[in-house]
Design a protein around this motif. Structure first.
Motif, PDB file in Angstrom:
ATOM      1  N   ILE A  51      10.362 -25.627  -4.403  1.00 52.07           N
ATOM      2  CA  ILE A  51      10.605 -26.986  -3.910  1.00 52.07           C
ATOM      3  C   ILE A  51       9.291 -27.638  -3.493  1.00 52.07           C
ATOM      4  CG2 ILE A  51      11.688 -28.323  -2.059  1.00 52.07           C
ATOM      5  CD1 ILE A  51      13.986 -26.312  -2.109  1.00 52.07           C
ATOM      6  N   THR A  52       8.444 -26.851  -2.821  1.00 54.52           N
ATOM      7  CA  THR A  52       7.133 -27.369  -2.419  1.00 54.52           C
ATOM      8  C   THR A  52       6.316 -27.789  -3.631  1.00 54.52           C
ATOM      9  OG1 THR A  52       7.123 -25.938  -0.468  1.00 54.52           O
ATOM     10  CG2 THR A  52       5.003 -26.836  -1.186  1.00 54.52           C
ATOM     11  N   SER A  53       6.344 -26.958  -4.671  1.00 52.29           N
ATOM     12  CA  SER A  53       5.611 -27.274  -5.898  1.00 52.29           C
ATOM     13  C   SER A  53       6.146 -28.545  -6.540  1.00 52.29           C
ATOM     14  CB  SER A  53       5.716 -26.102  -6.879  1.00 52.29           C
ATOM     15  OG  SER A  53       5.092 -26.406  -8.101  1.00 52.29           O
ATOM     16  N   SER A  54       7.469 -28.701  -6.533  1.00 50.67           N
ATOM     17  CA  SER A  54       8.081 -29.903  -7.102  1.00 50.67           C
ATOM     18  C   SER A  54       7.649 -31.151  -6.341  1.00 50.67           C
ATOM     19  CB  SER A  54       9.606 -29.766  -7.069  1.00 50.67           C
ATOM     20  OG  SER A  54      10.227 -30.916  -7.586  1.00 50.67           O
ATOM     21  N   LEU A  55       7.646 -31.056  -5.015  1.00 51.59           N
ATOM     22  CA  LEU A  55       7.222 -32.192  -4.199  1.00 51.59           C
ATOM     23  C   LEU A  55       5.738 -32.480  -4.388  1.00 51.59           C
ATOM     24  CD1 LEU A  55       9.164 -31.394  -0.899  1.00 51.59           C
ATOM     25  CD2 LEU A  55       9.664 -33.212  -2.547  1.00 51.59           C
ATOM     26  N   THR A  57      15.017 -23.535 -24.810  1.00 46.92           N
ATOM     27  CA  THR A  57      14.661 -24.501 -23.764  1.00 46.92           C
ATOM     28  C   THR A  57      15.748 -25.542 -23.541  1.00 46.92           C
ATOM     29  OG1 THR A  57      12.404 -24.270 -24.619  1.00 46.92           O
ATOM     30  CG2 THR A  57      12.737 -25.934 -22.939  1.00 46.92           C
ATOM     31  N   ARG A  58      16.692 -25.627 -24.453  1.00 49.39           N
ATOM     32  CA  ARG A  58      17.704 -26.683 -24.349  1.00 49.39           C
ATOM     33  C   ARG A  58      18.512 -26.586 -23.066  1.00 49.39           C
ATOM     34  NH1 ARG A  58      19.754 -25.984 -30.544  1.00 49.39           N
ATOM     35  NH2 ARG A  58      17.847 -26.761 -31.555  1.00 49.39           N
ATOM     36  N   SER A  59      18.801 -25.371 -22.637  1.00 54.41           N
ATOM     37  CA  SER A  59      19.587 -25.228 -21.408  1.00 54.41           C
ATOM     38  C   SER A  59      18.831 -25.800 -20.214  1.00 54.41           C
ATOM     39  CB  SER A  59      19.918 -23.755 -21.159  1.00 54.41           C
ATOM     40  OG  SER A  59      18.736 -22.990 -20.985  1.00 54.41           O
ATOM     41  N   VAL A  60      17.502 -25.638 -20.207  1.00 51.99           N
ATOM     42  CA  VAL A  60      16.693 -26.201 -19.125  1.00 51.99           C
ATOM     43  C   VAL A  60      16.740 -27.727 -19.180  1.00 51.99           C
ATOM     44  CG1 VAL A  60      14.415 -26.283 -18.054  1.00 51.99           C
ATOM     45  CG2 VAL A  60      15.180 -24.193 -19.186  1.00 51.99           C
ATOM     46  N   LEU A  61      16.606 -28.281 -20.386  1.00 47.63           N
ATOM     47  CA  LEU A  61      16.666 -29.734 -20.543  1.00 47.63           C
ATOM     48  C   LEU A  61      18.010 -30.281 -20.080  1.00 47.63           C
ATOM     49  CD1 LEU A  61      14.963 -30.234 -24.035  1.00 47.63           C
ATOM     50  CD2 LEU A  61      14.033 -30.827 -21.809  1.00 47.63           C
ATOM     51  N   VAL A  62      19.074 -29.586 -20.462  1.00 40.76           N
ATOM     52  CA  VAL A  62      20.414 -30.029 -20.068  1.00 40.76           C
ATOM     53  C   VAL A  62      20.557 -30.000 -18.552  1.00 40.76           C
ATOM     54  CG1 VAL A  62      22.866 -29.445 -20.140  1.00 40.76           C
ATOM     55  CG2 VAL A  62      21.513 -29.385 -22.239  1.00 40.76           C
ATOM     56  N   LYS A  63      20.048 -28.939 -17.920  1.00 35.10           N
ATOM     57  CA  LYS A  63      20.135 -28.845 -16.459  1.00 35.10           C
ATOM     58  C   LYS A  63      19.343 -29.957 -15.785  1.00 35.10           C
ATOM     59  CE  LYS A  63      18.979 -24.426 -16.263  1.00 35.10           C
ATOM     60  NZ  LYS A  63      18.656 -23.085 -15.709  1.00 35.10           N
ATOM     61  N   VAL A  64      18.133 -30.199 -16.270  1.00 37.09           N
ATOM     62  CA  VAL A  64      17.285 -31.232 -15.666  1.00 37.09           C
ATOM     63  C   VAL A  64      17.933 -32.606 -15.800  1.00 37.09           C
ATOM     64  CG1 VAL A  64      15.094 -32.464 -15.866  1.00 37.09           C
ATOM     65  CG2 VAL A  64      15.132 -29.971 -15.939  1.00 37.09           C
ATOM     66  N   LEU A  65      18.345 -32.948 -17.020  1.00 36.46           N
ATOM     67  CA  LEU A  65      18.944 -34.266 -17.244  1.00 36.46           C
ATOM     68  C   LEU A  65      20.283 -34.395 -16.525  1.00 36.46           C
ATOM     69  CD1 LEU A  65      18.118 -34.761 -21.035  1.00 36.46           C
ATOM     70  CD2 LEU A  65      16.937 -35.724 -19.055  1.00 36.46           C
ATOM     71  N   ALA A 112      11.089 -36.146 -12.450  1.00 38.86           N
ATOM     72  CA  ALA A 112       9.932 -35.297 -12.140  1.00 38.86           C
ATOM     73  C   ALA A 112      10.251 -34.347 -10.994  1.00 38.86           C
ATOM     74  CB  ALA A 112       8.732 -36.171 -11.785  1.00 38.86           C
ATOM     75  N   LEU A 113      10.924 -34.864  -9.982  1.00 34.83           N
ATOM     76  CA  LEU A 113      11.263 -34.041  -8.823  1.00 34.83           C
ATOM     77  C   LEU A 113      12.234 -32.931  -9.210  1.00 34.83           C
ATOM     78  CD1 LEU A 113      10.956 -33.679  -5.764  1.00 34.83           C
ATOM     79  CD2 LEU A 113      12.905 -35.215  -5.471  1.00 34.83           C
ATOM     80  N   ILE A 114      13.258 -33.276  -9.988  1.00 37.78           N
ATOM     81  CA  ILE A 114      14.257 -32.285 -10.397  1.00 37.78           C
ATOM     82  C   ILE A 114      13.642 -31.265 -11.350  1.00 37.78           C
ATOM     83  CG2 ILE A 114      16.469 -31.936 -11.552  1.00 37.78           C
ATOM     84  CD1 ILE A 114      16.646 -33.333  -8.829  1.00 37.78           C
ATOM     85  N   ALA A 115      12.865 -31.758 -12.313  1.00 38.27           N
ATOM     86  CA  ALA A 115      12.263 -30.853 -13.301  1.00 38.27           C
ATOM     87  C   ALA A 115      11.339 -29.845 -12.641  1.00 38.27           C
ATOM     88  CB  ALA A 115      11.498 -31.656 -14.352  1.00 38.27           C
ATOM     89  N   GLY A 116      10.709 -30.260 -11.538  1.00 36.14           N
ATOM     90  CA  GLY A 116       9.817 -29.345 -10.840  1.00 36.14           C
ATOM     91  C   GLY A 116      10.512 -28.091 -10.349  1.00 36.14           C
ATOM     92  N   LEU A 117      11.823 -28.169 -10.167  1.00 41.09           N
ATOM     93  CA  LEU A 117      12.580 -27.004  -9.710  1.00 41.09           C
ATOM     94  C   LEU A 117      12.839 -26.007 -10.832  1.00 41.09           C
ATOM     95  CD1 LEU A 117      15.227 -28.870  -7.505  1.00 41.09           C
ATOM     96  CD2 LEU A 117      13.116 -27.766  -6.752  1.00 41.09           C
ATOM     97  N   PHE A 118      12.599 -26.423 -12.081  1.00 39.06           N
ATOM     98  CA  PHE A 118      12.911 -25.565 -13.223  1.00 39.06           C
ATOM     99  C   PHE A 118      11.660 -25.158 -14.002  1.00 39.06           C
ATOM    100  CE2 PHE A 118      16.697 -28.129 -12.413  1.00 39.06           C
ATOM    101  CZ  PHE A 118      17.684 -27.159 -12.361  1.00 39.06           C
ATOM    102  N   LEU A 119      10.495 -25.297 -13.379  1.00 43.04           N
ATOM    103  CA  LEU A 119       9.256 -24.960 -14.083  1.00 43.04           C
ATOM    104  C   LEU A 119       9.208 -23.485 -14.457  1.00 43.04           C
ATOM    105  CD1 LEU A 119       6.576 -26.998 -12.086  1.00 43.04           C
ATOM    106  CD2 LEU A 119       7.835 -27.649 -14.149  1.00 43.04           C
ATOM    107  N   ASP A 120       9.688 -22.630 -13.561  1.00 41.43           N
ATOM    108  CA  ASP A 120       9.667 -21.198 -13.861  1.00 41.43           C
ATOM    109  C   ASP A 120      10.583 -20.864 -15.031  1.00 41.43           C
ATOM    110  OD1 ASP A 120       7.848 -19.679 -12.123  1.00 41.43           O
ATOM    111  OD2 ASP A 120       9.005 -20.555 -10.497  1.00 41.43           O
ATOM    112  N   ASP A 121      11.671 -21.615 -15.173  1.00 37.63           N
ATOM    113  CA  ASP A 121      12.558 -21.391 -16.316  1.00 37.63           C
ATOM    114  C   ASP A 121      11.815 -21.653 -17.624  1.00 37.63           C
ATOM    115  OD1 ASP A 121      14.322 -21.066 -14.283  1.00 37.63           O
ATOM    116  OD2 ASP A 121      15.791 -22.514 -14.982  1.00 37.63           O
ATOM    117  N   VAL A 122      11.030 -22.743 -17.637  1.00 37.93           N
ATOM    118  CA  VAL A 122      10.246 -23.065 -18.831  1.00 37.93           C
ATOM    119  C   VAL A 122       9.195 -21.991 -19.078  1.00 37.93           C
ATOM    120  CG1 VAL A 122       8.661 -24.731 -19.867  1.00 37.93           C
ATOM    121  CG2 VAL A 122      10.616 -25.533 -18.548  1.00 37.93           C
ATOM    122  N   ALA A 123       8.524 -21.571 -18.013  1.00 32.66           N
ATOM    123  CA  ALA A 123       7.489 -20.543 -18.150  1.00 32.66           C
ATOM    124  C   ALA A 123       8.077 -19.247 -18.703  1.00 32.66           C
ATOM    125  CB  ALA A 123       6.825 -20.294 -16.799  1.00 32.66           C
TER     126      ALA A 123
END
Length: 239
Positions: free
Chosen positions: A125-129, A18-26, A91-102
């Motif tokens: 994007i819609t889900s993130s918004l 999951t670290r790569s997702v965290l790095v991308k989000v931050l 929150a907005l940015i992380a919403g774009l990476f939810l599938d990566d976490v899943a």
């Protein structure tokens, strides 16, 4: 079941996968905030600063350093103001990476199961918004009850628990089911989903850690969906 899902989701946040997702989000969040700072500073220097300077036309040359100090203080003020946007922007940015976490959760904890299907970029994007809107709307409602002793805290958890539970459970379910079937499945297990949403609301209330709320919520609801599905094998699956 809910506590198991929350525990697994929390530890998954800091797993190597999951670290790569965290790095991308931050990383994206920091870049967005830096970009906003430059844009706002440029607008301030172009429009607002000359207007303010017009009120002090008689400033002597020896006091010119005051303008420099004012610009520096204004820049710092903008930076502090952007700090208030850290949570919603994350929150907005992380919403774009939810599938990566899943996907990490599914591969790590359910390797024998058929993997889910990621949302296309448009729905993502819609889900993130929607997540951002849910958080804002929920807290506006809670804000109206702020001055009622005891009620404001209860309202925060109830409103956010319902909205966050609904949004993230349907996100997890739609990786495996049609949108309509995902909503029906969520409705059938509404009480469990709501209790899961309360856990997410509690996570949201923790300073700094709440920046990871979308990632935690996505992971938790994937776990919860899997656990519920194992107990409700008779629910119709779309083909």
């Amino acid at each position: 079941m809910i506590l198991d899902a929350a525990r697994l989701a929390f530890f998954n946040l800091f797993a190597r996968e999951t670290r790569s997702v965290l790095v991308k989000v931050l990383g994206v969040t920091i870049l967005v905030l830096i970009g906003l700072w430059f844009v706002l500073r440029g607008l301030f220097m172009t429009f607002l600063f000359p207007w303010i300077a017009g009120f002090f036309p008689e400033i002597p040359d020896w006091a010119g350093w005051l303008s420099f100090v004012f610009v520096v203080l204004a820049s710092i003020g903008l930076a502090l103001g952007l700090a208030l946007l850290l949570s919603p922007v994350t929150a907005l940015i992380a919403g774009l990476f939810l599938d990566d976490v899943a996907e990490v959760v599914e591969k790590r904890d359910y390797p024998e199961d058929i993997p889910g299907t990621a949302m296309p970029i448009g729905p993502a994007i819609t889900s993130s918004l929607k997540f951002l809107g849910v958080v804002i709307a929920g807290n506006i409602v809670a804000l109206f009850l702020l001055f009622i002793p005891g009620v404001n805290l209860i309202a925060f958890f109830l409103v956010n628990g319902y909205l966050l539970g609904r949004e993230f459970f349907e996100f997890a379910a739609m990786r495996f089911r049609s949108p309509q079937e995902a909503r029906l499945f969520r409705a059938k297990h509404a009480s469990t989903v709501f209790l899961g949403g309360l856990v997410i609301a509690a996570f949201l209330a923790i300073p700094f850690l709440n920046l990871l709320t979308p990632l935690f919520a996505a992971g938790m609801m994937v776990h919860l969906y899997k656990l519920i599905s194992q107990r409700d094998l008779g629910f119709h699956r779309s083909t």
